[in-house]
Write a protein that holds these residues in place. Structure first.
Motif, mmCIF file in Angstrom:
data_model
loop_
_atom_site.group_PDB
_atom_site.id
_atom_site.type_symbol
_atom_site.label_atom_id
_atom_site.label_comp_id
_atom_site.label_asym_id
_atom_site.label_seq_id
_atom_site.Cartn_x
_atom_site.Cartn_y
_atom_site.Cartn_z
ATOM 1 N N GLU A 127 0.829 -1.214 0.000
ATOM 2 C CA GLU A 127 0.000 0.000 0.000
ATOM 3 C C GLU A 127 0.862 1.262 0.000
ATOM 4 O O GLU A 127 0.573 2.220 -0.723
ATOM 5 C CB GLU A 127 -0.956 0.010 1.195
ATOM 6 N N TRP B 127 2.321 1.625 -3.435
ATOM 7 C CA TRP B 127 1.263 2.038 -4.369
ATOM 8 C C TRP B 127 0.931 3.519 -4.180
ATOM 9 O O TRP B 127 0.769 4.262 -5.136
ATOM 10 C CB TRP B 127 0.014 1.171 -4.139
ATOM 11 N N ARG B 128 0.871 3.944 -2.919
ATOM 12 C CA ARG B 128 0.569 5.364 -2.662
ATOM 13 C C ARG B 128 1.666 6.272 -3.243
ATOM 14 O O ARG B 128 1.383 7.347 -3.772
ATOM 15 C CB ARG B 128 0.387 5.629 -1.169
ATOM 16 N N ALA C 51 -4.301 -3.339 4.942
ATOM 17 C CA ALA C 51 -4.706 -2.462 3.847
ATOM 18 C C ALA C 51 -5.861 -1.576 4.262
ATOM 19 O O ALA C 51 -6.714 -1.974 5.048
ATOM 20 C CB ALA C 51 -5.127 -3.310 2.638
ATOM 21 N N TYR D 171 -7.347 1.146 -0.626
ATOM 22 C CA TYR D 171 -6.384 0.306 -1.343
ATOM 23 C C TYR D 171 -7.047 -1.002 -1.786
ATOM 24 O O TYR D 171 -6.802 -1.503 -2.883
ATOM 25 C CB TYR D 171 -5.183 0.054 -0.441
#
Ligand SMILES: Cc1cc2nc3c(=O)[nH]c(=O)nc-3n(C[C@H](O)[C@H](O)[C@H](O)COP(=O)(O)OP(=O)(O)OC[C@H]3O[C@@H](n4cnc5c(N)ncnc54)[C@H](O)[C@@H]3O)c2cc1C
Lengths: 792, 273
Positions: A745, A748-749, B251, B255
């Motif tokens: 995450e 990805w961010r 998560a 996401y």
């Protein structure tokens, strides 16, 4: 088998420890059964910070099989042991008194005939808590108004100190800045804490079987806390299922000991897996504000560090590491002429901090190697070249760094050359370029780290005795817990005596059998314990040679160790006596072949190395897959390359894992949210790439073996290489930093933000409180010296 | 890590299990592989006082062809599914999904019936059965009844099974030659899915999502988009419609929504290639 003297050291002798372990003959604490033994279980606080209003144990006491249920008020308990007290006010009781300071804080002890009975009864203890304010975040803890654990501290700052250069960035053309989180991790040894305390023996008042790293240190600590004569206490560390810096006498161990004495019966406490994640000390936990000043050509000018260290509940001793080894190693492998290093160490309502594999050095290497990579990116210089340009050169050793570390020896360029060759760095960069040009979904990241760390230092004890059957007993004051000392130390001794390994009996980890010792921590064992064995063996051989000279009527200089288990006269093969014969005569004359010996205090050694990590990043999901890891670690002269590789493999797993997976997390109320192994992301072999390991061998001048530590090095070197690789994979998008662990995450961010042009600045100013601490004075120096001595 | 005290009874047949459930009422719980129930008991989050063990009931571990369907006994272990030749040929999605569950130890203990009856939205096999449009057979005091997988999952750890019912059989339509995909996104090989997607393209398209809400979910918006001829990417863009994914330590829900889109697209691509 014929063996020549000097044929074992440097070779991959198979571990003599393994047959027992493989056959299930391990002596782990929980395997121990003693008649009449009781089981101890704890009721722990489910609340991070609270006043204990009342404790009701009536129902628990009435349960079948229950022997006793105790809170702090029922027992005259000494305080919990600490390897080092951060502050006189920061005292932890062995059972919570009045308040609880973290989830997992033991409040009530339940003793029963069986483990199940103790646990069932523990469920029935009723504790009424009045919740107090909670602080979890170490930077929020800087606020004087944050809920304090110790009133006399007036907040949560235990130590606040500004040290070093006043103006380290003066003269810099460019300053690169980053705020880095070195996250809190749990230690998670395969075997949790475990202790059996037996007060029923005849030879000792207390016999303690403790899963630990330093039985003699534990004995001294326990005897002192209980007001006993340490000669009346025996501590045995049997097989230990991993320790990683965290296994010492604990608060629970003190309670177990007190109860065993009180009840006059053996008491066993074996931590459960769930308990282990909250009760055993955690490691790391720093927020690091780092500014590196450079000239345009890449020369380092100076560095300013402002660091916050989390000590956790009660001010766990691990909080000091930021001021100890992290500060000591802040210069890394480079010339950095001026360094400022300001530190705040705070208490938070979390598990107390301790030492974990590397203990302060991985935290140093992580920020140094991260800021160097950021600087390379900023100046458009290849990260390898920037490192090389600023290396301390081989001809400069020994040298004292700006941070006051006495680096013994090193050749940082050699390790770097070797790792680049093994990794084929240039080919990797070409492949990275191609993938970028094609816009592949899987992008390649290449991370480099060059590190130095600090190990050992001090003295160690050994005893060597030759018996009349020719066998040799070798003892050392170090205490292996998986590393393979029995093998390595037997190799060292066997070489001196010219006998097969099987003829050596290695004894350790029992205060009744080994006169004294400092145990194992800070990667000290081979360099100190191994050297003690070497020196002691030599003293025995010398004594034997004198005796043989007399018996065979020749000069001691002419007596040689033949290599087939005998002592003979040089050049006269027929004239020789076996070790057994010599030992018999020596004993008859009242001077058996037995020597006890302590080495002189040696300075710390500084292992170093260079790692290259290769990762693949899925640009759609942010998932990072480590593809390759190449490690060149220099631990000086190697006694057993197989054991060294074992240490490196484990170290790499820990280090890579900090970069990618592990983090111990709490919610805002201080509830642990990674309190089982389903949430706490310990990796398995399936997650890890296959490792390429290699070594340069730069001897240390500080011990007879030329050895340096290797137990923690790979952890120090690997974490920054992997983190750098992740950032490197995204650097073409403008990404400059991602905190650890680099979760899918987070990655990805970063990708999303880069694409949207909203990447956050990796820098922000630290909290204003950091500027208000006093500059280093006498008290600071004293603390630092103390901190340096905590080397685990 | 030690469960509270409980009594243990072993049932020799489904009928006997039902009778024991009726006898002990709310205090009783069935145990099959124990790999969902025992962890809860060890943490004392579940404290049944009577365990009715159906793990060794004979004749409930079959995997066999029955007309257009494959019938699977509720006690078939994940390992049985992943290694079944019949499944690999007729419903490869189910075999491949079973292969992704936990680790070998888990797969040798956990049962298909158990994972369905437990109703955990993070479990893999329920999504596969849902995507396939399977039928579940429950046996109770009044005999057997059939429940469509689409109706089976009612809420978080809540299913259509009555307290006195035992899940005895699972049937899924044969789908030899159909396109299929199982996408599991997790951090470690043995982990539960952060998000997972089961897809089968067999004339119609069935897609089910793992861990995107309180139950395993059919991605109906995606299915509809595919039916009306949308491109794979456009259809996948609807992946998180109607879902309510949790935010947790692995998560954020944001996401998870993103992952669902990526994984549904990959699943559709793989299933239609
Ligand atoms: C370490 C670990 C990792 C795991 N990883 C995964 C994973 O990655 N993916 C995944 O999907 N699952 C995973 N699981 C769960 C595993 O698949 C379980 O086996 C499964 O979810 C439950 O099956 P069981 O037979 O063990 O059920 P049990 O634990 O025996 O029972 C579960 C529940 O179902 C009920 N029940 C069981 N059988 C029946 C029946 N026939 N009729 C009615 N009720 C019944 C029980 O009463 C109980 O309430 C993991 C488990 C563990 C321990």
């Amino acid at each position: 088998m014929t063996v020549g003297a000097g044929t074992f050291s440097g070779t991959p002798v198979r571990r003599v420890e393994d047959p027992d372990l493989l056959r299930g003959a391990g002596t782990f604490v929980d395997n121990l059964k003693i008649d009449g033994m009781l089981s101890l279980s704890f009721v722990r606080s489910p609340i991070a910070h609270a006043t204990i209003r009342s404790v009701d144990v009536t129902a628990a006491r009435e349960m079948p099989g229950v022997v006793g249920v105790y809170s702090a008020a029922d027992l005259e308990l000494p305080d919990a042991p600490a390897l080092m007290a951060l502050h006189p006010a920061a005292i932890r009781p062995s059972l919570a008194k009045g308040t609880v300071n973290f989830v997992g804080d033991p409040v009530v002890a339940v003793v029963a005939e069986t483990r199940a009975a103790a646990m069932d009864a523990a469920e029935l203890v009723e504790i009424d808590y009045e919740p107090l304010g909670v602080v979890v975040d170490m930077e929020e803890a800087l606020d004087r108004g944050s809920p304090a654990q110790f009133e006399s501290l007036g907040g949560n700052v235990v130590i606040g100190l500004r040290t070093g250069s006043e103006d380290p960035l003066a003269g810099a053309d460019v300053v690169v800045r980053g705020r880095f989180e070195n996250q809190r991790v749990a230690v998670v040894p395969m075997e949790g804490s475990a202790i059996v305390v037996d007060p029923t023996g005849t030879d000792f008042d207390l016999t303690v079987h403790l899963s630990c790293q330093m039985p003699h240190v534990a004995r001294a600590g326990l005897a002192k806390l209980l007001g006993m004569d340490q000669e009346r206490v025996r501590v045995i560390a049997p097989h230990v299922g991993g320790a990683f810096g965290a296994k010492h006498l604990s608060a629970e161990g003190v309670v177990a000991s007190k109860l065993a004495l009180e009840l006059g019966r053996p008491v066993k406490w074996v931590e459960t897996r769930s308990e282990n994640l909250v009760a055993m000390a955690h490691g790391r936990g720093q927020v690091q504000y780092v500014e590196l000043g450079l000239r345009r050509d890449g020369t380092f000018v100076g560095m300013r560090c402002r660091m916050v260290g989390d000590a956790g509940g009660y001010g766990g001793f691990g909080g000091i590491l930021v001021l100890g080894q992290t500060k000591l190693m802040a210069q890394g492998v480079y010339h950095i002429p001026a360094i400022a290093f300001d530190v705040a160490i705070v208490t938070t309502n979390t598990t107390p901090m301790g030492a974990y594999r590397g203990a302060g050095r991985p935290e140093a290497a992580a920020f140094v190697e991260r800021i160097v990579d950021m600087a390379a990116d900023e100046l458009g210089i290849d990260p390898v070249e920037l490192r090389r340009k600023n290396f301390i050169r081989p001809d400069e050793f020994p040298l004292t760094t700006v941070m006051g570390a006495d680096y013994d020896s090193g050749d940082y360029g050699a390790a770097l050359d070797e790792v680049l060759r093994l990794a084929d760095y240039d080919a990797l960069r070409r492949e990275q370029d191609e993938r970028r040009r094609r816009g592949d979904r899987m992008q390649l990241g290449i991370g480099v780290s060059t590190y130095v760390e600090v190990t050992g230092g001090g003295a160690e004890f050994s005893e060597v005795e030759v018996h009349d059957d020719g066998t040799i007993t070798v003892k050392a004051g170090t205490s292996a817990h998986g590393q393979g000392h029995a093998t390595a130390f037997s190799q060292i001794a066997a070489d001196q005596f010219g006998v097969p390994i099987e003829q050596i009996r290695y004894v350790q980890s029992d205060t009744a059998l080994v006169a004294r010792g400092r145990g194992t921590g800070g990667s000290r064992s081979v360099q100190l314990g191994g050297t003690a064995v070497l020196q002691t063996s030599k003293l025995v051989v010398e004594r034997a040679k004198e005796l043989v000279a007399e018996l065979l009527e020749t000069a001691p200089e002419d007596v040689v160790v033949t290599g087939d288990g005998r002592l003979g006269v040089a050049g006269v093969p027929s004239k020789a006596l076996s070790w057994g014969e010599v030992a018999r005569v020596a004993a008859e004359r009242g001077a058996p072949l037995l020597v006890q010996h302590d080495t002189e205090r040696a300075g710390s050694t500084y292992p170093f190395g260079a790692h290259v990590a290769v990762v693949e990043v899925d640009m759609e999901t942010g998932r990072v897959v480590p593809l390759r890891h190449v490690a060149v670690d220099d631990c000086g002269v190697i006694v057993n390359p197989m054991l060294v590789d074992g240490q490196v493999h484990g170290g790499l797993a820990s280090g890579i894992s900090q970069a990618l997976w592990e983090q111990f997390l709490y919610d805002d109320d201080g509830n642990p949210i990674t309190s089982t192994l389903a949430e706490y992301a310990m990796p398995s072999a399936a997650e890890l790439p296959s490792f390429v390991t290699a070594h340069t061998e730069t001897p240390s001048p500080l011990n007879d073996l030329g050895a340096k530590g290797i137990g923690e090095s790979a952890t120090v070197g690997s974490t920054p290489a992997v983190q750098n690789a992740v950032v490197d994979a995204l650097s073409h998008l403008g990404v400059r930093h991602i905190d650890m662990p680099c979760t899918p995450e987070r990655v990805w961010r970063a990708i999303t933000a880069a694409q949207a042009g909203t990447l956050p600045d990796p820098w922000r100013e630290p909290r204003p409180e950091m500027a208000g601490f006093p500059r280093e004075g006498a008290a600071g120096e004293e603390l630092e010296r103390g901190a340096e001595s905590v080397n685990l | 890590m030690i469960p509270a005290a409980f009594e243990y009874v072993r049932a020799e047949s489904a009928e006997e299990a039902v009778a024991l459930l009726v006898e002990h009422g709310d205090d009783a719980k069935l145990i099959a592989g124990g790999h969902s129930l025992l962890p809860l008991m060890k943490l004392r989050l579940a404290t049944p006082t009577v365990l009715v063990d159906i793990g060794r009931v004979p004749g409930l571990s079959y995997i066999e062809e029955r007309g257009d369907e494959i019938a699977i006994g509720a006690l078939a272990r994940h390992h049985d599914l992943e290694t079944s030749a019949v499944l690999k040929e007729q419903v490869p999605l189910l075999a491949a999904t079973a292969h992704q569950v936990g680790d070998p130890q888990v797969r040798h203990r956990g049962t298909l019936g158990g994972t369905l009856a437990h109703g955990d939205p993070a479990s893999d096999l329920p999504a596969a059965v849902l995507a396939l449009g399977g039928t579940l057979v429950a046996q109770g005091p009044n005999g057997r009844r059939e429940i469509s997988a689409l109706e089976f999952f009612r809420g978080f750890l809540e299913t259509a099974l009555g307290a006195d019912e035992v899940l005895v059989e699972i049937r899924v339509p044969k789908a030899a030659g159909a396109g299929w995909s199982f996408q599991k996104f997790n951090r470690r090989a043995q982990d539960w899915a952060i998000v997972g997607v089961a897809a089968v393209v067999n004339g119609t398209t069935g897609i089910a999502l793992v861990n995107m809400g309180s139950t395993p979910l059919r991605a109906t918006a995606v299915e509809e988009a595919v039916r009306s001829g949308a491109s794979v990417t456009d259809a996948a863009a609807a992946a998180s419609q109607g879902t309510d994914p949790p935010s947790d330590v692995n998560a954020s829900s944001e996401y998870r929504r993103h992952l669902a889109t990526v994984l549904v697209r990959r699943a559709l691509e793989e299933a239609s290639s």
